[in-house]
Write a protein that holds these residues in place. Structure first.
Motif, PDB file in Angstrom:
ATOM      1  N   ALA A  97     -52.632  93.982  32.760  1.00  0.00           N
ATOM      2  CA  ALA A  97     -54.014  93.499  32.863  1.00  0.00           C
ATOM      3  C   ALA A  97     -54.844  94.227  31.819  1.00  0.00           C
ATOM      4  O   ALA A  97     -54.625  95.400  31.525  1.00  0.00           O
ATOM      5  N   GLY A  98     -55.816  93.504  31.243  1.00  0.00           N
ATOM      6  CA  GLY A  98     -56.678  94.085  30.234  1.00  0.00           C
ATOM      7  C   GLY A  98     -56.208  93.836  28.817  1.00  0.00           C
ATOM      8  O   GLY A  98     -56.865  94.261  27.859  1.00  0.00           O
ATOM      9  N   HIS A  99     -55.071  93.153  28.655  1.00  0.00           N
ATOM     10  CA  HIS A  99     -54.529  92.879  27.322  1.00  0.00           C
ATOM     11  C   HIS A  99     -54.600  91.392  27.037  1.00  0.00           C
ATOM     12  O   HIS A  99     -54.197  90.568  27.867  1.00  0.00           O
ATOM     13  N   THR A 100     -55.118  91.048  25.866  1.00  0.00           N
ATOM     14  CA  THR A 100     -55.241  89.654  25.456  1.00  0.00           C
ATOM     15  C   THR A 100     -54.102  89.297  24.512  1.00  0.00           C
ATOM     16  O   THR A 100     -53.783  90.064  23.596  1.00  0.00           O
ATOM     17  N   LYS A 101     -53.493  88.152  24.758  1.00  0.00           N
ATOM     18  CA  LYS A 101     -52.393  87.705  23.899  1.00  0.00           C
ATOM     19  C   LYS A 101     -52.873  87.571  22.462  1.00  0.00           C
ATOM     20  O   LYS A 101     -53.909  87.004  22.188  1.00  0.00           O
ATOM     21  N   GLY A 102     -52.096  88.105  21.536  1.00  0.00           N
ATOM     22  CA  GLY A 102     -52.464  88.100  20.128  1.00  0.00           C
ATOM     23  C   GLY A 102     -53.101  89.403  19.683  1.00  0.00           C
ATOM     24  O   GLY A 102     -53.166  89.677  18.482  1.00  0.00           O
ATOM     25  N   ASN A 103     -53.583  90.236  20.643  1.00  0.00           N
ATOM     26  CA  ASN A 103     -54.136  91.540  20.303  1.00  0.00           C
ATOM     27  C   ASN A 103     -53.018  92.545  20.055  1.00  0.00           C
ATOM     28  O   ASN A 103     -51.855  92.299  20.373  1.00  0.00           O
ATOM     29  N   SER A 104     -53.387  93.685  19.512  1.00  0.00           N
ATOM     30  CA  SER A 104     -52.453  94.791  19.321  1.00  0.00           C
ATOM     31  C   SER A 104     -52.774  95.860  20.357  1.00  0.00           C
ATOM     32  O   SER A 104     -53.946  96.186  20.587  1.00  0.00           O
ATOM     33  N   ALA A 105     -51.735  96.395  20.988  1.00  0.00           N
ATOM     34  CA  ALA A 105     -51.919  97.413  22.022  1.00  0.00           C
ATOM     35  C   ALA A 105     -51.535  98.781  21.464  1.00  0.00           C
ATOM     36  O   ALA A 105     -50.514  98.921  20.781  1.00  0.00           O
ATOM     37  N   PHE A 106     -52.361  99.788  21.772  1.00  0.00           N
ATOM     38  CA  PHE A 106     -52.102 101.153  21.317  1.00  0.00           C
ATOM     39  C   PHE A 106     -52.324 102.115  22.480  1.00  0.00           C
ATOM     40  O   PHE A 106     -53.191 101.903  23.322  1.00  0.00           O
ATOM     41  N   GLN A 107     -51.538 103.181  22.491  1.00  0.00           N
ATOM     42  CA  GLN A 107     -51.627 104.184  23.551  1.00  0.00           C
ATOM     43  C   GLN A 107     -51.848 105.564  22.929  1.00  0.00           C
ATOM     44  O   GLN A 107     -51.264 105.883  21.886  1.00  0.00           O
ATOM     45  N   VAL A 108     -52.710 106.363  23.561  1.00  0.00           N
ATOM     46  CA  VAL A 108     -52.939 107.740  23.128  1.00  0.00           C
ATOM     47  C   VAL A 108     -52.687 108.670  24.306  1.00  0.00           C
ATOM     48  O   VAL A 108     -52.813 108.273  25.473  1.00  0.00           O
ATOM     49  N   THR A 109     -52.348 109.909  23.990  1.00  0.00           N
ATOM     50  CA  THR A 109     -52.201 110.956  25.004  1.00  0.00           C
ATOM     51  C   THR A 109     -53.323 111.961  24.808  1.00  0.00           C
ATOM     52  O   THR A 109     -53.525 112.471  23.703  1.00  0.00           O
ATOM     53  N   ILE A 110     -54.080 112.220  25.867  1.00  0.00           N
ATOM     54  CA  ILE A 110     -55.185 113.184  25.824  1.00  0.00           C
ATOM     55  C   ILE A 110     -54.757 114.431  26.591  1.00  0.00           C
ATOM     56  O   ILE A 110     -54.314 114.344  27.744  1.00  0.00           O
ATOM     57  N   THR A 111     -54.879 115.592  25.938  1.00  0.00           N
ATOM     58  CA  THR A 111     -54.496 116.863  26.542  1.00  0.00           C
ATOM     59  C   THR A 111     -55.736 117.712  26.761  1.00  0.00           C
ATOM     60  O   THR A 111     -56.520 117.932  25.824  1.00  0.00           O
ATOM     61  N   LEU A 112     -55.936 118.164  27.990  1.00  0.00           N
ATOM     62  CA  LEU A 112     -57.041 119.059  28.335  1.00  0.00           C
ATOM     63  C   LEU A 112     -56.481 120.437  28.641  1.00  0.00           C
ATOM     64  O   LEU A 112     -55.516 120.570  29.408  1.00  0.00           O
ATOM     65  N   VAL A 113     -57.061 121.463  28.030  1.00  0.00           N
ATOM     66  CA  VAL A 113     -56.674 122.856  28.283  1.00  0.00           C
ATOM     67  C   VAL A 113     -57.910 123.598  28.769  1.00  0.00           C
ATOM     68  O   VAL A 113     -58.937 123.632  28.087  1.00  0.00           O
ATOM     69  N   ASN A 114     -57.809 124.189  29.958  1.00  0.00           N
ATOM     70  CA  ASN A 114     -58.946 124.889  30.552  1.00  0.00           C
ATOM     71  C   ASN A 114     -58.929 126.346  30.107  1.00  0.00           C
ATOM     72  O   ASN A 114     -58.189 127.170  30.649  1.00  0.00           O
ATOM     73  N   GLY A 115     -59.748 126.638  29.097  1.00  0.00           N
ATOM     74  CA  GLY A 115     -59.877 128.013  28.629  1.00  0.00           C
ATOM     75  C   GLY A 115     -61.059 128.731  29.237  1.00  0.00           C
ATOM     76  O   GLY A 115     -61.430 129.816  28.773  1.00  0.00           O
ATOM     77  N   THR A 116     -61.663 128.142  30.283  1.00  0.00           N
ATOM     78  CA  THR A 116     -62.797 128.781  30.948  1.00  0.00           C
ATOM     79  C   THR A 116     -62.285 129.688  32.071  1.00  0.00           C
ATOM     80  O   THR A 116     -61.084 129.816  32.305  1.00  0.00           O
ATOM     81  N   ASN A 117     -63.228 130.270  32.783  1.00  0.00           N
ATOM     82  CA  ASN A 117     -62.861 131.139  33.907  1.00  0.00           C
ATOM     83  C   ASN A 117     -63.111 130.467  35.251  1.00  0.00           C
ATOM     84  O   ASN A 117     -63.209 131.135  36.277  1.00  0.00           O
ATOM     85  N   LYS A 118     -63.217 129.135  35.231  1.00  0.00           N
ATOM     86  CA  LYS A 118     -63.452 128.421  36.481  1.00  0.00           C
ATOM     87  C   LYS A 118     -62.711 127.088  36.454  1.00  0.00           C
ATOM     88  O   LYS A 118     -62.368 126.564  35.393  1.00  0.00           O
ATOM     89  N   ALA A 119     -62.442 126.544  37.639  1.00  0.00           N
ATOM     90  CA  ALA A 119     -61.773 125.245  37.740  1.00  0.00           C
ATOM     91  C   ALA A 119     -62.743 124.141  37.330  1.00  0.00           C
ATOM     92  O   ALA A 119     -63.936 124.200  37.626  1.00  0.00           O
ATOM     93  N   VAL A 120     -62.222 123.135  36.641  1.00  0.00           N
ATOM     94  CA  VAL A 120     -63.039 122.028  36.159  1.00  0.00           C
ATOM     95  C   VAL A 120     -62.473 120.723  36.708  1.00  0.00           C
ATOM     96  O   VAL A 120     -61.270 120.451  36.577  1.00  0.00           O
ATOM     97  N   ASP A 121     -63.334 119.917  37.339  1.00  0.00           N
ATOM     98  CA  ASP A 121     -62.919 118.608  37.837  1.00  0.00           C
ATOM     99  C   ASP A 121     -62.811 117.649  36.657  1.00  0.00           C
ATOM    100  O   ASP A 121     -63.801 117.368  35.987  1.00  0.00           O
ATOM    101  N   ILE A 122     -61.599 117.142  36.380  1.00  0.00           N
ATOM    102  CA  ILE A 122     -61.365 116.296  35.205  1.00  0.00           C
ATOM    103  C   ILE A 122     -61.178 114.828  35.584  1.00  0.00           C
ATOM    104  O   ILE A 122     -60.708 114.031  34.770  1.00  0.00           O
ATOM    105  N   THR A 123     -61.552 114.469  36.810  1.00  0.00           N
ATOM    106  CA  THR A 123     -61.369 113.080  37.256  1.00  0.00           C
ATOM    107  C   THR A 123     -62.164 112.098  36.405  1.00  0.00           C
ATOM    108  O   THR A 123     -61.735 110.964  36.180  1.00  0.00           O
TER     109      THR A 123
END
Length: 275
Positions: free
Chosen positions: A175-201
């Motif tokens: 779902a979300g893909h139209t026939k004839g379009n090109s599909a691409f995927q990326v990977t996003i990496t989060l690194v928590n360098g702080t001193n507290k927990a971060v909600d990444i939702t």
């Protein structure tokens, strides 16, 4: 020997054959159509609830239609099975959106409550406060334009890396893909360098093609998009996958914006070719 005058006439060819039962294919087709419409609505943030309702309806119609096909009362077994699969996928997508939105609303409410408390504290503080402490400094920076594969580091130590786009082939139930379009995927990496927990939702990227038009996010059963969930503890990292559908004439360019958490961090920007 003569026949009695009132004897019933006998049919030499025997009794007529039983009537042929016609196939009842309505439920399977209805399940397929309902599943397709439900899935399209399920990927829309504020219509996911309607998609979920249609997904449940598609499941019910598909199961009943499949049962009829097994008994030989219908011939649309394939449509019924497709309706069951689409209904299940739609329910899952709708539940994911529900969790994301509920958590996002909770985070926004917490942030507003925190801001109100800070304003009340500032009002009660002396008119000439002392120098700012590190906790008073903002944790966000101005948006940065990076090449895909680069890393953006925020002042508090939070890091975001977006991989180079790679070609992706959505499956038949995407779902979300139209026939004839090109599909691409990326990977996003989060690194928590702080001193507290971060909600990444709420770390949800948005993408535009080379012409500046918004690209649709792809969901399928093969892991096209796998959003972040929960809180990221200090010193830990998390990875999320996101697929997007771009028109074939988008000049082979793509722009992505994302931040670790809504309201707390400004979105950083990545741009570059999709090839």
């Amino acid at each position: 020997m003569t026949m009695p005058p009132h004897a019933p006439a006998q049919m030499p060819w025997g009794p007529p054959p039983p009537p042929v039962r016609q196939a009842r294919n309505g439920l399977g087709i209805a399940a397929l159509v309902t599943g397709i419409v439900g899935l399209v609505l399920g990927i829309v943030p504020f219509l996911f609830w309607l998609g979920g309702v249609l997904g449940v309806l598609s499941l019910v119609l598909g199961l009943v239609g499949h049962a009829r096909a097994r008994r030989g009362e219908a011939s649309d077994k394939g449509a019924a099975v497709a309706g069951i699969v689409l209904g299940a996928v739609t329910v899952v997508v709708s539940l994911v959106w529900l969790v994301v939105i509920v958590m996002a609303v909770g985070d926004v409410a917490d942030d507003l409550e925190k801001e109100i408390r800070e304003q009340e504290s500032a009002t009660a503080a002396p008119s000439e406060p002392g120098p700012a402490t590190p906790d008073d400094l903002p944790t966000e920076s101005a948006p940065a334009a990076l090449a895909f594969g680069g890393t953006h580091t925020y002042p508090d130590g939070m890091k975001v890396t977006v991989s180079k786009p790679r070609a992706y082939r959505p499956d038949e139930f995407a779902a979300g893909h139209t026939k004839g379009n090109s599909a691409f995927q990326v990977t996003i990496t989060l690194v928590n360098g702080t001193n507290k927990a971060v909600d990444i939702t709420t770390a949800l990227p948005s993408v535009r093609d080379g012409a500046g038009a918004a690209a649709g996010q792809i969901f399928d059963g093969s892991g096209a998009s796998e959003p972040f969930r929960g809180r990221l503890l200090p010193g830990k990292q998390a990875k999320g996958k996101f697929a997007f559908s771009l028109p074939a004439d988008a000049d082979g360019e793509m722009q992505l914006e994302v931040g670790p958490k809504v309201l707390d961090y400004e979105d950083a920007i990545w741009t570059g070719p999709t090839a």
